[in-house]
Design a protein around this motif. Structure first.
Motif, PDB file in Angstrom:
ATOM      1  N   GLN A 139      46.815  46.678  33.222  1.00 55.32           N
ATOM      2  CA  GLN A 139      45.597  45.900  33.022  1.00 55.32           C
ATOM      3  C   GLN A 139      45.526  45.380  31.587  1.00 55.32           C
ATOM      4  OE1 GLN A 139      42.047  48.077  33.834  1.00 55.32           O
ATOM      5  NE2 GLN A 139      40.792  46.234  33.870  1.00 55.32           N
ATOM      6  N   GLU A 143      45.248  41.572  30.352  1.00 53.10           N
ATOM      7  CA  GLU A 143      44.159  41.101  29.491  1.00 53.10           C
ATOM      8  C   GLU A 143      44.720  40.437  28.246  1.00 53.10           C
ATOM      9  OE1 GLU A 143      41.407  44.281  28.819  1.00 53.10           O
ATOM     10  OE2 GLU A 143      40.682  44.235  30.894  1.00 53.10           O
ATOM     11  N   VAL A 181      37.982  39.753  26.438  1.00 57.45           N
ATOM     12  CA  VAL A 181      38.778  39.221  27.547  1.00 57.45           C
ATOM     13  C   VAL A 181      37.908  38.383  28.499  1.00 57.45           C
ATOM     14  CG1 VAL A 181      38.514  41.312  28.952  1.00 57.45           C
ATOM     15  CG2 VAL A 181      40.456  39.794  29.345  1.00 57.45           C
ATOM     16  N   GLU A 182      36.636  38.741  28.616  1.00 57.82           N
ATOM     17  CA  GLU A 182      35.748  37.957  29.492  1.00 57.82           C
ATOM     18  C   GLU A 182      35.509  36.563  28.913  1.00 57.82           C
ATOM     19  OE1 GLU A 182      33.333  41.933  30.979  1.00 57.82           O
ATOM     20  OE2 GLU A 182      32.237  40.335  29.951  1.00 57.82           O
ATOM     21  N   GLN A 185      38.564  34.585  29.361  1.00 51.62           N
ATOM     22  CA  GLN A 185      38.660  34.110  30.732  1.00 51.62           C
ATOM     23  C   GLN A 185      37.791  32.859  30.934  1.00 51.62           C
ATOM     24  OE1 GLN A 185      40.741  35.636  33.256  1.00 51.62           O
ATOM     25  NE2 GLN A 185      40.283  33.582  34.010  1.00 51.62           N
TER      26      GLN A 185
END
Lengths: 195, 382
Positions: A139, A143, A181-182, A185
């Motif tokens: 993960q 990321e 990371v959000e 994204q």
């Protein structure tokens, strides 16, 4: 029981977990370990092996198949589920938590079974930890890829250095109370929409 | 929070709807469903308290209460999770032989059975391996319904055919590989085999035992005693959810929900047909309506009839899973708890059956009426 050491049969489709347990058992002096990976002719193999203890991973739907074999077969010495008596509830709960089911041949000394089950439980836990770590590593890598791509976009679109691009992502994340990371994204999504 | 374990099957519908459609919340409980991979796991995790309650094979509750095949832990059944939903599916090759011997699609149990009887005799004459049928667990309605039908048409289920346990997700593959010649399982697994073009649904088991029970909600007796309010709320939410599941206008939505991988994970179209009792029996043919194939609510489908628990006991004795002991009867009857069901539903003022048991009728004309012990004993002698 006999003078020979305990013979343990392990039914597990997961090669890595099976070897983690096998290794642990060998280290503890149980050298007589048989690993069964698929259910083809499993009854035959159990009859031939004549094990004292059978372990199966609880993710395996074939656990129900084993239970029926134990109930109806006159060929195998009747193994019973690990619920030796009610005083073992903690041990059973620990085993189920770890994801291992155990069947023992009737009449086997409880103390021996207990120590071997404890070993299996700790090995299953060890495997679960390895698997979790692997998942986390995977993960984290994913990321990082997302953040790197977002940085690249910012560097190109806004003529920033890599450090500046990362600082910008981090600042936005802090302001919006989100993870870097959000935000990264969202940058990727926005870039795709604006293309 | 109430944690309930379930297996990916059509009859988890009421639990799924209770959790997803607000019926649990309406009763003030937070319902968490946990999907499991084997019945043995369901039993163990219920017994050790990982689950507060579970979607369970009805006879498994009696087995656990008596400690057959496992440690003795008294379970209670405060409500059922529907009736029917099971069928007996055979391979194309076996169907061809049965059809040659008079079986027809949708035929009655006696007719299909006579055809199977001829196929079994033929198999014996050819000195081949006996015909093999898959079941999902030894203490299951599937096992008892299949055995009842076989014995009722003159086939000895222990000597003339072979019964093996195969987990439902593997049934179609086993049928395709010729490892089994047929199986008795709940939906959607029969339809999955027909859809794949490798099986024919020879019989719905509601033709063998009309209004036959299947899964129940089970929990430890200790948990039931310690959590009367939560349990009552759970029963009420299932009762309400079961009514919602039964409405034809909700079938499409329910089928889509159940089709999700976290629940049953089978094609929505197959699930929708099973909910409506419209099954395709032969590959490539049109679906047909099977009367009373599956019900979540109607005809008291959630009522825990004591006669069910007692009948399971007769079958456990009949097939040698347990020796008959008169003192077991009270414990078995106490596993099913219509009293808890009635108490839970009091606030809803629902119309409930007046008795706690009823006479169970079967395809061969036999009636199981546990009204009195002599009748019960006589039934065991058959």
């Amino acid at each position: 029981m006999s003078e020979r050491g305990l013979r343990i049969l392990l039914v597990d489709q997961n090669v890595m977990r099976a070897s983690v347990l096998e290794e642990g058992l060998r280290e503890a002096g149980c050298t007589d370990v048989i690993v069964v990976r698929d259910m083809q002719n499993v009854l035959r193999r159990i009859v031939d092996a004549d094990p004292d203890v059978i372990f199966i991973d609880l993710e395996n739907p074939n656990r129900d198949v084993l239970e029926q074999m134990f109930q109806v077969s006159r060929l195998v010495r009747r193994p019973i589920a690990m619920f030796v008596d009610r005083s073992d509830t903690d041990m059973i709960a620990a085993a189920v938590d770890a994801g291992v089911g155990a069947y023992i041949v009737d009449g086997l000394k409880k103390e021996r079974v207990k120590s071997i089950l404890e070993l299996a439980v700790s090995r299953f836990h060890a495997f679960n930890r390895i698997r979790d770590e692997l998942e986390h590593a995977k993960q984290a890598l994913e990321e990082r890829k997302v953040v790197d791509r977002a940085k690249g976009i910012l560097m190109k679109e806004r003529s920033l250095s890599e450090e500046q691009a990362y600082a910008l992502l981090r600042k936005a994340a802090m302001n919006e109370n989100r993870r870097v990371v959000e935000v990264a994204q969202s940058v990727l999504t926005a870039a795709r929409l604006l293309k | 929070m109430i944690k309930v374990g379930f297996m990916p099957l059509l009859d988890s519908a009421s639990l799924v709807a209770a959790a997803e459609k607000g019926f649990a919340a309406e009763q003030g409980i937070e319902l968490t469903l946990v999907r499991e991979t084997s019945w043995a796991n369901i039993r163990d995790r219920t017994i050790i308290g990982h689950f507060d309650a579970a979607h369970m094979l009805a006879p498994m509750t009696v087995a656990s209460t008596l400690g057959v095949g496992h440690v003795r832990v008294p379970l209670v059944v405060p409500c059922a999770l529907g009736v029917g939903g099971n069928a007996i599916t055979v391979s194309l090759a076996l169907w061809e032989r049965m059809a040659g011997a008079g079986a027809v699609a949708g035929g009655a149990p006696a007719m299909q059975g006579a055809a199977l009887r001829r196929a079994v005799t033929e198999q014996e004459r050819l000195a081949g391996e006996p015909l093999t049928f898959g079941i999902v667990y030894p203490f299951s309605c599937h096992n008892f319904e299949l055995r009842y039908w076989l014995a009722g048409v003159g086939i000895d289920p222990d000597r003339e055919v072979r019964l093996v346990v195969i987990p439902p997700p593997f049934l179609a593959d086993a049928l395709r590989a010729g490892q089994i010649d047929g199986f008795c399982a709940g939906e959607p697994w029969n339809s999955v085999a027909v859809h794949a073009g490798i099986g024919v649904i020879a019989l719905a088991t509601t033709a063998v035992w009309p209004q036959s029970p299947e899964k129940v909600l089970a929990c430890r007796r200790e948990w039931a005693l310690g959590h009367p309010r939560e349990l009552a709320a759970l029963v009420r939410s299932i009762h309400r959810a079961a009514q919602w599941c039964e409405q034809p206008e909700n079938h499409a939505e329910l089928a889509r929900l159940l089709a999700e991988p976290r629940y049953v994970g089978a094609p929505a179209e197959l699930l929708r047909r099973a909910l409506a009792g419209r099954l395709v029996l032969l590959p490539g043919q049109a679906d047909r309506q099977l009367e009373g194939f599956f019900a979540t609510a109607r005809d008291a489908a959630t009522f825990p009839w004591t006669s069910h628990a007692l009948w399971f006991h007769t079958q456990m004795v009949r097939w040698g899973q347990i020796a008959y002991a008169e003192e077991d009867i009270a414990a078995i009857a106490a596993t099913y708890r219509p009293d808890l069901y009635r108490r839970a539903l009091e606030p809803l003022q629902a119309k409930l059956p007046s008795a706690d048991w009823r006479a169970e009728r079967f395809f061969d004309g036999k009636v199981f009426d546990p009204a009195s012990l002599p009748v019960y004993r006589k039934y065991l002698e058959r």
